[in-house]
Design an enzyme around this catalytic site. Structure first.
Site, PDB file in Angstrom:
ATOM      1  CG  HIS A  47      -1.840   1.151   1.321  1.00 45.99           C
ATOM      2  ND1 HIS A  47      -2.089   1.774   2.523  1.00 45.99           N
ATOM      3  CD2 HIS A  47      -2.543   1.833   0.398  1.00 45.99           C
ATOM      4  CE1 HIS A  47      -2.909   2.777   2.319  1.00 45.99           C
ATOM      5  NE2 HIS A  47      -3.201   2.852   1.042  1.00 45.99           N
TER       6      HIS A  47
ATOM      7  CG  HIS B 264      -2.956   3.007   5.911  1.00 45.49           C
ATOM      8  ND1 HIS B 264      -1.618   3.043   5.619  1.00 45.49           N
ATOM      9  CD2 HIS B 264      -3.265   4.252   6.294  1.00 45.49           C
ATOM     10  CE1 HIS B 264      -1.142   4.259   5.821  1.00 45.49           C
ATOM     11  NE2 HIS B 264      -2.119   5.015   6.231  1.00 45.49           N
TER      12      HIS B 264
END
Lengths: 375, 572
Positions: free
Chosen positions: A303, A323
Site C-alpha cells: 500500500h 492502514h
C-alpha cells in the site's frame, strides 16, 4: 480619519447617534445655562465656568464604575500578581533544585517547572482580566466605518498618476525594451529550479530491485544469525529476516525486509487464484517457492510501505498496522481486505549445503508501494 | 508626575523624527468588538508565538542529523542502542537539559493547539459569514495558513526520527510516490534518493525552522494587517450596523484583555505539559524501516488523511506499462483538495448566487444563513468521519467491534453522513429561525395563564428586551433576483439559459429562510408588546420551502459610496 464617540455602558439606553450628539454637546459646553436661584451647587457652578477654562470632554471615564467593587478587585488583582511572582520565583528555584539526568529526576523537574510556569502565567492572566473587568471603567464606544472603496476622484487621480508613470517609463511605447526585459527574466526565474536538480540521483530502475541475490543467506533480524529449515520447525511461527550483510543498511532494508512463516503440510495453497471477486488480479498464479512449508514474503506493505508486521496465527492473516491491509499468508499473501491492491511479493527461497535458508534470487517484481513507472 | 514627564520626553524625541502622534492616537483609540468566538484566532496567534519561543530554545540543542550514533545518555533503557543523532539529541533534550522536556512538550502541545485553534477559527469565520466582502482575501490567506500549519506540524513531529513519526514519513513517501507521472521523482527529490536515505531530517529541519515559519509569519502579518485595516467584524446587536464598529478601544482595554489572553494560552499549554505527557519518543524507540507498533496514530490534525487512506477501496489501474495507484493518491489528495477548494470557492460562489455585492461587517448568526450553515456542517461531518476512520483500529479495540465492520460503515458514512448533516442542520436552522420569529411576534412566555371575563384563557407574555430584539431581528438581506424571473414574467437576459436557471435555483436554496413577522422587521414594531402576545395572525412561517426574498428596494442601512456599486456592476 475616523471619528470616535463615547458613551457609558451602564446607561443601556440611547442610540449611538444620540451618544455622538451628547458628546458633541459636552464638547461645545452648555447651550443655555439655567437661571440660578440661591447658591449654585458645586456641580452647576462648574458648568457655569467660562468655556475656555473647561477641560476637554473625556471620551473615557477616569474612574471605575463602582469604587467599592474596584477597591475589592484591586486587592484580588494584587494578590494574583504576588502569586504570579511567587510562582515565577518558584520556577527559578525549581530549575536550580531539581536535577535531571535520571528518569524520575526529569519527571519531577518537568512537573515543578511546568506547574510554576503555568501558575505564573495563569495568575498574570487572571489578574489582568479582573483588572480590565472590575477596575477599569466599562465603556462601549462606536467608531464609524467608512466604505473601503476610495472616493471616485481619488481613484481617478491614482489612475492618472499610474498612467503618467507608465508613460514616462516608456514601457508601453517601446516593445523592444519590454520584450527583451521579459526574455531576460525568464531564465533567471527558471535557474533556481535547475539548481535543485542535484537534490537526488534519478530513480532509474532502483525501485524495481532489492539487494537479494541468488544464494544470499536469510539471517534472523535482531540476532543476525542464519537459520536452517530444521531450526524453524514450529508451525505458526513468524520471523523477520534480512539479507546477510545488509541488516544495518536502512536503505536496503526498507525494500528487502522479509518475513518467513512456517506452516503445517497442506496449509499452503499454490496455483492459479480461484477466489472469485478477490482483489488480486485474475490469472495470477501463486508460485511455490517455499522450502519445507516455509514461505517468505516481503515485509513491506504494497500500500504505502509500512512494515506489514502483525501476523495472526489462527487465521494466517498478515495485517499492516498502518492502514489495515490484510493478506492471506496461505494463499500467496493475496489481499483480502484494506487499501492495498497487490499481494506481498514472495521471495523464492531454498537451502544451501549447510541447510541454511537462502534466496533463489531477487523478488520477481518490485516490492512496496505502487509507483508510476511500475509495469 | 516624573514618569509622565519622562514619557513626554520619549514621545517628543520619537515624534520629532516620525510625525506619528496623529496616527498613533487613532491607533490607540481603535475600536475592537467583543465576542467570545473572536478569541479563537487569538489562540492560534498566541500558540504560534509560543511555538516560535519554544522552538528557538529547542534548536539550541537539537542535532538535525541522520548520522548513526550509539546512545550512552541518561535514558538507560536505550543505552547502547544505535540511533540517529537527531533521535539521540531529542533524548538529550528530554533527559539531560533542564526544562528541555518541558519545552519539547510545550512545543508539541502548542502545535496541536495551533492547528485546533485555526480549525475552530475557520469554522467561526465560515458559519458567521465573516469571509464575505471585503474579507475574501483574508479568508484565502487563512486557508493558506491552515495548509502550511499542517505541513509544518508533519515536518516538526517527524524531526526526532523516532519509530512512530518514521512510520508517518514512510506513509508520506508512499503517497508522494503514488502520484501519477511525477510521483517517483518527487519522492526521490525530497528524500535525496531511495527511502529513507540520509537527507530527509536535515531537509525537513530547514523547512520546519526557517522556510515554513517565514511563510507563516509573512501570511500572519498580512492576515493581521488586513484585519486591522478593514476593522474587525461584529456580532449583531443594538446599534451595530455595517457602518460602525462597537466595542472597546485598543488602549487600554483590548491591550489588557488580549495580553491576559496570551497569558492564559501560555498557562494552558504549560500546565498541560506539566501534567499530560505528549510524544514520549523514548518509548517508541529510534526509527527503523523494518519495525512498527500496532495502534500507530499521527497527531490529531493528520487523522483525517490517515482515515481517508484507510477507507479507500483497493483500486489500481495498469495501463500502457504504467501503474495508476488510485488507492493511494486519491485519498491522499481528494479530502484536503475537496475541503480547501470548496472553502476557497465558496465566498465567490455565494456572492454570484445571491448577487450580494455589498460590504458586510455585521456577522450572521449561523441559524440565519441556514444553507451556508448546512454546507459547513456537511463538510465538518465529512472531515469527522474520515478523522474517526483514522482511528478505526483504536475504535475497534475499545468498543470491541470488528475492524473491517468499522471501515465498511465509514465507507458508506463518508458519503451519507454529510448529506444527512446538511439536511438535519438546515431543518434545525429553520426551526431556530421560526422560534426567533415566534419570540418576536409573541414575546417571552411567562408561564402565567389569565382568564378573561368572557371565560377565555390567554397566556401572558413579556416583550423581548430591546437588546435581544436587535439580535433576533438581524437577518441577512439578499438583493432580489433580476426582475421578472418568476413564472409569470419573461426572465431577464442574465437569468436565461442553463447557467441562469441554475443560479436561480441555487438562489432559492441559499436564501431559504423563515420570514420575520410582518411589520416587525426593523426594530420599531412592537406588536408583541401591544398585542400582549395574543396575535390574531399566527406567524406565516411556512415550511421554509417558499424562500423569503426581501425586496430589493430595501437599501442596506446607510449610504454607500457610489463608486462601489458601479464597480460591482462592472465587476459582474
Amino acid at each position: 480619519m475616523s471619528e470616535t464617540t463615547g458613551r457609558d455602558l451602564p446607561g443601556e439606553h440611547g442610540q449611538p447617534e444620540q451618544a455622538a450628539g451628547d458628546a458633541a454637546q459636552q464638547a461645545d459646553g452648555p447651550v443655555a445655562p439655567h437661571r440660578v436661584i440661591g447658591t449654585p451647587s458645586p456641580a452647576e457652578a462648574r458648568v457655569m465656568l467660562p468655556e475656555r477654562d473647561q477641560p476637554p470632554a473625556r471620551e473615557l471615564p477616569a474612574d471605575p464604575d463602582d469604587p467599592v467593587v474596584a477597591k475589592k478587585a484591586e486587592r484580588v488583582v494584587a494578590v494574583c500578581f504576588v502569586l504570579s511572582m511567587l510562582a515565577g520565583l518558584g520556577f527559578i528555584a525549581a530549575y536550580v533544585i531539581f536535577q535531571v539526568h535520571t528518569i524520575s529526576g526529569t519527571r519531577n523537574s518537568n512537573l515543578a517547572l511546568g506547574t510554576t510556569m503555568g501558575l505564573a502565567f495563569l495568575f498574570l492572566g487572571i489578574g489582568a482580566t479582573i483588572w480590565v473587568r472590575r477596575i477599569m471603567p466599562q465603556v462601549e464606544m462606536t467608531e464609524e466605518r467608512k466604505p473601503l472603496a476610495s472616493l471616485t476622484e481619488d481613484r481617478a487621480e491614482f489612475a492618472e498618476t499610474f498612467r503618467e508613470g507608465a508613460d514616462a517609463s516608456q514601457f508601453a511605447k517601446r516593445p523592444l525594451l519590454r520584450r527583451t526585459l521579459i526574455a531576460a527574466t525568464v531564465p533567471v526565474a527558471v535557474a533556481p529550479i535547475i539548481l535543485l536538480r542535484d537534490l537526488s540521483p534519478l530513480p532509474g530502475t532502483s525501485l524495481d530491485h532489492t539487494v537479494w541475490r541468488k544464494g544470499m543467506r536469510l539471517i534472523v533480524y535482531g540476532t543476525n544469525r542464519p537459520i536452517t529449515a530444521a531450526e524453524f520447525s514450529s508451525p505458526g511461527g513468524m520471523i523477520t529476516v534480512a539479507p546477510e550483510g545488509f541488516q544495518d543498511d536502512f536503505d536496503a532494508m526498507a525494500k528487502a525486509a522479509v518475513i518467513i512463516i512456517k506452516f503445517r503440510p497442506g496449509q499452503l495453497f499454490f496455483g492459479p487464484h480461484v477466489r472469485p471477486g478477490g482483489p488480486t488480479r485474475e490469472g495470477t498464479v501463486v508460485p511455490n517457492w517455499t522450502v519445507d512449508n516455509i514461505v517468505a514474503y516481503s515485509k513491506i506493505c504494497t500500500h504505502v510501505g509500512c512494515p506489514a508486521a502483525l501476523y495472526e496465527q489462527t487465521t494466517h492473516h498478515i495485517l499492516c498496522p498502518c492502514h489495515q491491509s490484510t493478506f492471506d499468508a496461505t494463499r500467496g499473501a493475496e489481499v483480502i481486505f484494506g487499501p492495498a491492491t497487490r499481494a506481498l511479493p514472495q521471495l523464492p527461497i531454498t537451502t544451501d549445503a549447510q541447510g541454511n535458508l537462502v534466496a533463489q534470487g531477487d523478488f520477481n517484481q518490485p516490492v512496496g508501494p505502487s509507483f508510476w513507472e511500475r509495469s | 508626575m516624573s514618569v509622565e514627564h519622562g514619557l513626554e520626553g520619549v514621545g517628543r524625541t520619537l515624534d520629532d523624527r516620525l510625525r506619528a502622534a496623529k496616527s498613533v492616537r487613532h491607533l490607540l483609540r481603535k475600536i475592537f468588538p467583543d465576542h467570545w468566538t473572536f478569541l479563537l484566532g487569538e489562540i492560534a496567534l498566541y500558540s504560534f508565538i509560543i511555538l516560535l519561543l519554544t522552538g528557538t530554545f529547542l534548536t539550541l540543542f537539537f542535532q538535525p542529523s541522520m548520522t548513526e550514533v550509539v546512545y550512552h545518555g541518561s535514558y538507560i533503557h536505550l543505552d547502547g542502542v544505535k540511533m540517529s543523532e537527531a533521535y539521540a539529541s531529542t533524548l538529550n533534550i528530554s533527559f539531560d537539559v533542564r526544562g528541555g522536556l518541558l519545552m519539547r512538550q510545550i512545543h508539541h502541545w502548542a502545535a496541536d493547539l495551533f492547528v485546533a485553534a485555526i480549525l475552530a477559527h475557520m469554522l467561526r469565520i465560515f458559519f458567521t459569514g465573516a469571509y464575505r466582502k471585503p474579507r475574501e482575501a483574508n479568508w484565502l490567506i487563512g486557508l493558506g495558513l491552515f495548509t502550511l500549519a499542517l505541513l509544518e506540524g508533519l515536518f516538526g513531529y517527524s524531526l526526532p526520527d523516532d519509530l512512530l513519526s518514521g512510520a508517518g514519513l514512510r506513509i508520506t513517501e508512499g503517497v508522494l510516490q503514488s502520484l501519477p507521472i511525477v510521483g517517483t521523482y518527487l519522492a526521490f527529490f525530497l528524500f535525496g534518493g531511495p527511502y529513507p536515505g540520509n537527507d530527509i531530517i536535515p531537509r525537513m529541519y530547514i523547512l520546519h525552522v526557517l522556510v515554513i515559519p517565514a511563510l507563516l509569519l509573512a501570511l500572519i502579518t498580512g492576515h493581521l494587517f488586513l484585519m486591522f485595516h478593514q476593522k474587525h467584524t461584529q456580532m449583531p446587536g443594538k446599534g451595530r450596523t455595517d457602518q460602525n464598529v462597537v466595542g472597546a478601544p485598543l488602549y487600554p482595554y483590548f491591550m489588557a484583555k488580549t495580553g491576559a489572553f496570551f497569558f492564559f494560552t501560555f498557562a494552558a499549554v504549560s500546565l498541560a505539559s506539566a501534567f499530560a505527557q505528549i510524544n514520549p519518543i523514548w518509548l517508541y524507540g529510534p526509527y527503523n524501516p523494518v519495525a512498527i507498533s500496532a495502534g500507530s496514530q499521527p497527531d490529531f490534525y493528520m487523522g483525517f488523511l490517515e482515515g481517508s487512506l484507510r477507507i479507500m477501496p483497493a483500486w489500481q489501474t495498469t495501463i500502457w506499462g504504467h501503474t495508476i495507484a488510485w488507492n493511494v493518491f486519491v485519498p491522499g489528495l481528494l479530502p484536503l483538495g475537496l475541503i480547501m477548494t470548496g472553502a476557497a470557492i465558496w465566498p465567490f460562489l455565494e456572492r454570484w448566487i445571491t448577487g450580494d455585492k455589498r460590504e458586510h461587517h455585521v456577522n450572521d448568526r449561523p441559524r440565519n444563513a441556514a444553507t451556508r450553515t448546512a454546507i459547513g456542517m456537511a463538510a465538518v461531518s465529512f472531515y469527522g468521519v474520515l478523522w474517526l476512520e483514522g482511528a478505526n483500529d483504536v475504535l475497534a479495540d475499545h468498543f470491541d467491534v470488528p475492524l473491517y465492520t468499522i471501515t465498511w460503515i465509514a465507507r458508506f458514512a463518508v458519503i451519507l453522513v454529510p448529506w444527512a448533516a446538511y439536511y438535519v442542520t438546515k431543518r434545525i436552522c429553520l426551526g431556530l429561525q421560526r422560534k426567533d420569529a415566534h419570540l418576536l411576534e409573541h414575546g417571552i412566555e411567562t408561564g402565567i395563564i389569565r382568564q378573561l371575563p368572557n371565560g377565555e384563557f390567554i397566556e401572558e407574555t413579556r416583550p423581548v428586551p430591546e437588546e435581544a430584539r436587535a439580535v433576533l431581528e438581524y437577518r441577512p438581506e439578499y438583493p432580489a433576483l433580476p426582475a421578472g424571473s418568476d413564472a409569470e414574467n419573461v426572465p431577464a437576459p442574465r437569468m436565461r439559459g442553463a447557467v441562469g436557471k441554475l443560479r436561480e435555483r441555487m438562489y432559492h436554496v441559499v436564501t431559504e429562510s423563515v420570514p420575520l413577522p410582518e411589520g416587525n422587521g426593523h426594530g420599531n414594531g412592537h406588536a408583541a408588546i401591544e398585542g400582549n402576545g395574543h396575535d390574531e395572525h399566527p406567524a406565516t412561517v411556512g415550511a421554509g420551502a417558499s424562500a423569503a426574498l426581501p425586496a430589493g428596494d430595501e437599501p442596506p442601512a446607510g449610504g454607500r459610496a457610489e463608486t462601489d456599486d458601479q464597480d460591482d456592476q462592472a465587476g459582474l
